[in-house]
Design an enzyme around this catalytic site. Structure first.
Site, PDB file in Angstrom:
ATOM      1  N   GLU A 268       0.822  -1.205   0.000  1.00 54.75           N
ATOM      2  CA  GLU A 268       0.000   0.000   0.000  1.00 54.75           C
ATOM      3  C   GLU A 268       0.857   1.255   0.000  1.00 54.75           C
ATOM      4  OE1 GLU A 268      -2.742   2.682  -0.152  1.00 54.75           O
ATOM      5  OE2 GLU A 268      -3.535   0.642   0.065  1.00 54.75           O
ATOM      6  N   SER A 308      -5.912   2.496  -5.395  1.00 57.54           N
ATOM      7  CA  SER A 308      -5.838   1.071  -5.066  1.00 57.54           C
ATOM      8  C   SER A 308      -6.806   0.268  -5.913  1.00 57.54           C
ATOM      9  CB  SER A 308      -6.153   0.857  -3.581  1.00 57.54           C
ATOM     10  OG  SER A 308      -5.230   1.517  -2.759  1.00 57.54           O
ATOM     11  N   HIS A 427      -1.643   3.042   4.712  1.00 58.67           N
ATOM     12  CA  HIS A 427      -2.784   3.813   4.208  1.00 58.67           C
ATOM     13  C   HIS A 427      -3.140   4.881   5.245  1.00 58.67           C
ATOM     14  CE1 HIS A 427      -6.844   4.815   2.898  1.00 58.67           C
ATOM     15  NE2 HIS A 427      -6.661   4.092   1.795  1.00 58.67           N
ATOM     16  N   ASP A 481       0.675  -0.436  -4.981  1.00 59.57           N
ATOM     17  CA  ASP A 481      -0.570  -0.210  -5.712  1.00 59.57           C
ATOM     18  C   ASP A 481      -0.567   1.124  -6.439  1.00 59.57           C
ATOM     19  OD1 ASP A 481      -0.598   1.122  -3.277  1.00 59.57           O
ATOM     20  OD2 ASP A 481      -2.743   0.840  -2.930  1.00 59.57           O
ATOM     21  N   HIS A 482       0.028   2.133  -5.824  1.00 64.18           N
ATOM     22  CA  HIS A 482       0.069   3.474  -6.414  1.00 64.18           C
ATOM     23  C   HIS A 482       1.049   4.313  -5.620  1.00 64.18           C
ATOM     24  CE1 HIS A 482      -2.271   4.841  -2.954  1.00 64.18           C
ATOM     25  NE2 HIS A 482      -3.180   3.914  -3.218  1.00 64.18           N
TER      26      HIS A 482
END
Length: 624
Positions: A268, A308, A427, A481-482
Site C-alpha cells: 500500500e 488502489s 494507508h 498499488d500506487h
C-alpha cells in the site's frame, strides 16, 4: 424582466460564483506543487477559464431554485416564500460545497478531480466516516465555516416588494431564462456540450484540473456507461501489427511448465520515492532495499493508475486503468476476463488473495473471483480471538500480525499455489501499533513512519516464510498499488506520480539478468508469471509484456484523466482527446526533437483496442 425577484436571483447566483472561485483558490493553495510549473499569468487564465465550468455546474445544481425564484404565479417576494427559497438554496448547494472541500485532499490521491468513482465507494466512506472526520477535521471545519459564511451573506430583499408584470410576461421571461440556463449548462454554442476535457487547453496541461470544479466533474460522470469507440485502424490485422502483439506467443512454450509457487505482494502506497534502493539509499524501506540486492529490481516501473481500486485489474488481469472509472466499478466489470488466477487454476494451482481490510472493501473480493482467485481472505477470515487485538481501529488488521497470519496460511496450501497479498498499514491515517511508535523514522511526510512499519512487517513475513517448506520454491513479485504524497522534486512530475517499485525475488533460484533500467508496469505482471512458469496460453491481453523478455524494450501506459500516455525508453507519447499526438523525451519530458510515428501508432492501437474491445466485450476476440 429585471424586477426585484430577478435581481435577487442574479445576486444569489453571483454569490455562489464567488464561492466557487474561493474554492478554486483553496484548491490551488492545497495542491500548489501540482501547478508550480505554471506562471502567474497561466494560473489567472485557469481561473478565468474556470468560470465557464462554474457557471455550468451552478446552473445544473440550481435549476430548481431558478424555477422557484421566477415562477410566474403568485408573489415570489413574500417573506415566507423567501425563507423557503433560502433553505432550498443552501441545502441544495451544501453537498456540492462539501465535495469541493473534500477534493482538496482527495486530488492528492487520484491525481484528478472527483468523478463518479465517488458514488462507487460510498460504502467504504460510510464505514470509515468517523476516522475520516477525525483525521481530516480541518476539512470538516472549513466546510462548516464556508456554509455558515454562505448563509450569512445570502442576499436578502432590502425592503418589502411585490412582483410586477402579468402572468404571461413572467411566463415568457421564465422561458427565456430557461433557454439561457441551457446555454450556460451547455457551455456555449460549440458542437459538443461542455465536458471535462475542454478544461485542458492551457499549458502546462495540469492547469486543466485547476480550471475544473469537482461538482462539474461529478455531475458529468453520472450516467457514463459507454466508452466512445475509436477507429484509427480499419482491421484487426492492422491493429495487431501496430500493437506488435501475437496472441499465440505463449501458446507453445519451449520449456516444460515449472511448478513454482507465486506470491504477489502489493504494498500500500509504497511510491518509488520512499524506496532507498531507488534513491541512492535515501528512503524508508531498509528490508525492501536488502531484498532488492538479491533480486531483480526495475528502476523505471509504473503503476497503471493512481488508486488502489485501479491496481488490482492491472496486476491480476493485465487490464490497465484507461478510463475515468475504475474497471471494478465500471459498466464493463462483467466482461469476459481471463485473469491470472484463471490461467493458473487450469494449470493445477491453488489460488488465493489476502487483504486485511473488511471483506468487500473496494470490491476486491468480487474482482479477485473474476480474475480466477478461488479463495479470498479478508478481515472476516482472520482469527476471531485475535481480531480485536490486531485491528488498527480504522481499516483492518495491522500489517505485522496479518502478514504472519498469511505466512502460516500459505503453509497449509497445496503446492503449487499463487497468492496475492495486499498490505494496508501505510494507508491514511498511517496508524502503527502502540508498541512500535518511535521505532521508525518520522521523515518529512506523515506517511513515512508507516512505510517504515510496513517494511518491518515485510521483514518479519520473510523471516517466517523462510522457515516454511514452500519458501525455496516460490517466486515473489513485489510492487506498490500506487504512489502517494511527494516531498522529492525528482518525483513531482506527471511521470513521478505513477512510479512504483517492481521487484522479482526467488530465494531458491538465480533470476535471469535483465536491464534494471527497462520500463515496466503493473500490466506486465500476468505475462511475466506465465513466461516464468512456461505455461501455455493464448489468453493474455496486449497491454503487458513479460519483463523477463530481453527482446522487448519495455513500456508503460496510463490515463491521466485527460490524455493517454505511453512511456518508452526514449520517448513519452501523449494522445490528447482531439486525437492529436505529442512527443516528449524520457525521463525529463522535454519536447521531443522529432515525432515518433511508431510510438504514436502503438499508443493509438492500445487505446482503440481497450475502448472498442471493452465496449463490445471482446477483449479476447481471437478466442471468440
Amino acid at each position: 424582466m429585471f424586477d426585484s425577484a430577478f435581481k435577487l436571483m442574479l445576486r444569489r447566483l453571483g454569490l455562489l460564483l464567488l464561492l466557487y472561485t474561493l474554492l478554486r483558490l483553496i484548491f490551488l493553495i492545497f495542491n500548489y506543487q501540482e501547478f508550480s510549473e505554471a506562471g502567474a499569468g497561466e494560473v489567472l487564465l485557469a481561473f478565468v477559464h474556470g468560470l465557464r465550468f462554474d457557471v455550468a455546474a451552478i446552473l445544473i445544481i440550481n435549476s430548481f431554485f431558478i424555477l422557484l425564484s421566477l415562477q410566474p404565479i403568485g408573489n415570489a417576494l413574500h417573506p415566507l416564500y423567501q425563507r423557503l427559497l433560502k433553505w432550498v438554496f443552501i441545502l441544495g448547494n451544501a453537498p456540492f460545497i462539501a465535495l469541493a472541500v473534500v477534493d482538496v485532499e482527495f486530488f492528492k490521491f487520484i491525481g484528478r478531480r472527483t468523478s463518479n468513482e465517488l458514488l462507487s465507494i460510498t460504502g467504504d466512506i460510510t464505514d470509515q466516516v468517523g476516522q475520516l472526520l477525525g483525521y481530516y477535521w480541518y476539512l470538516a471545519l472549513g466546510f462548516v465555516l464556508l456554509v455558515y459564511g454562505f448563509a450569512r451573506t445570502y442576499p436578502k430583499l432590502r425592503e418589502p416588494a411585490f412582483i410586477t408584470g402579468n402572468v404571461w410576461l413572467r411566463s415568457l421571461r421564465l422561458l427565456l431564462v430557461a433557454g439561457l440556463v441551457v446555454f450556460g449548462i451547455r457551455g456555449g454554442l460549440q458542437l459538443k456540450p461542455l465536458r471535462p476535457s475542454h478544461a485542458f487547453v492551457l499549458e502546462p496541461a495540469s492547469l486543466g484540473h485547476l480550471t475544473l470544479n469537482s461538482p462539474f466533474t461529478l455531475i458529468k460522470g453520472i450516467g457514463k456507461t459507454n466508452l466512445e469507440k475509436k477507429h484509427y485502424f480499419n482491421s484487426d490485422e492492422e491493429l495487431l501489427q501496430a500493437l506488435q502483439f501475437n496472441p499465440q506467443k505463449y501458446a507453445h512454450p519451449a520449456a516444460a511448465p515449472a511448478k513454482q509457487n507465486v506470491v504477489i505482494i502489493i504494498l500500500e502506497s509504497f511510491a518509488a520515492e520512499y524506496v532507498g534502493a531507488l534513491n541512492n539509499g535515501q528512503g524508508y524501506t531498509p528490508f525492501l532495499d536488502s531484498l532488492a540486492q538479491e533480486g531483480l529490481l526495475f528502476r523505471n516501473a509504473f503503476a497503471n493508475g493512481r488508486k488502489s481500486i485501479e491496481s488490482l485489474p492491472s496486476i491480476l488481469a493485465g487490464v490497465p486503468s484507461l478510463m475515468p472509472e475504475p474497471f471494478i466499478t465500471s459498466p464493463y466489470q462483467a466482461n469476459k476476463l481471463y485473469g491470472l488466477g484463471t490461467l493458473l487454476q487450469e494449470a493445477g494451482y491453488q489460488t488465493a488473495m489476502f487483504h486485511g481490510a473488511a471483506n468487500g472493501s473496494m470490491g476486491f473480493n468480487d474482482f479477485a473471483r473474476r480474475a480466477g482467485v478461488a479463495q479470498y481472505y479478508g478481515m472476516d477470515e482472520y482469527l476471531d480471538e485475535l481480531r480485536s487485538r490486531d485491528f488498527d481501529g480504522q481499516w483492518g488488521i495491522f500489517d505485522e500480525p496479518y502478514l504472519q497470519y498469511v505466512a502460516q496460511q500459505l503453509t497449509e496450501f497445496q503446492q503449487p499455489f499463487m497468492a496475492a497479498l495486499f498490505t494496508l498499514s501505510s494507508h491514511q491515517p498511517y496508524t502503527i501499533p502502540a508498541q512500535h511508535k518511535g521505532r521508525f523514522p518520522k521523515g518529512e511526510l506523515e506517511i513515512h513512519e508507516s512505510i517504515g512499519y510496513a517494511d518491518y512487517a515485510l521483514r518479519r513475513f520473510f523471516a517466517t516464510a523462510s522457515r516454511q517448506p514452500w519458501y525455496q520454491n516460490t517466486l515473489f513479485i513485489l510492487t506498490a498499488d500506487h504512489t502517494q504524497k511527494s516531498i522529492n522534486p525528482a518525483y513531482q512530475s506527471e511521470l513521478g506520480h505513477f512510479r512504483v517499485p517492481l521487484l522479482l525475488f526467488h530465494p531458491g533460484k538465480r533470476l535471469q539478468r535483465i536491464n534494471p533500467e527497462k520500463i515496466t508496469q503493473h500490466a506486465d505482471i500476468p505475462a511475466t508469471v506465465i513466461d516464468y512458469l512456461h505455461l501455455p496460453t493464448d489468453r493474455l491481453l496486449p497491454f503487458g509484456h513479460s519483463v523477463l523478455d530481453s527482446a522487448n524494450q519495455g513500456q508503460a501506459i496510463y490515463f491521466n484523466g485527460n490524455d493517454y500516455v505511453l512511456v518508452q525508453p526514449e520517448t513519452v507519447t501523449k494522445l490528447q482527446p482531439d486525437d492529436e499526438l505529442q512527443y516528449y523525451t524520457f525521463p525529463d519530458l522535454a519536447p521531443a526533437p522529432s515525432p515518433a510515428p511508431e510510438a504514436g501508432n502503438n499508443l493509438k492501437a492500445q487505446v482503440q483496442y481497450f475502448r472498442n474491445r471493452m465496449t463490445d466485450n471482446t477483449l479476447y476476440f481471437w478466442k471468440e
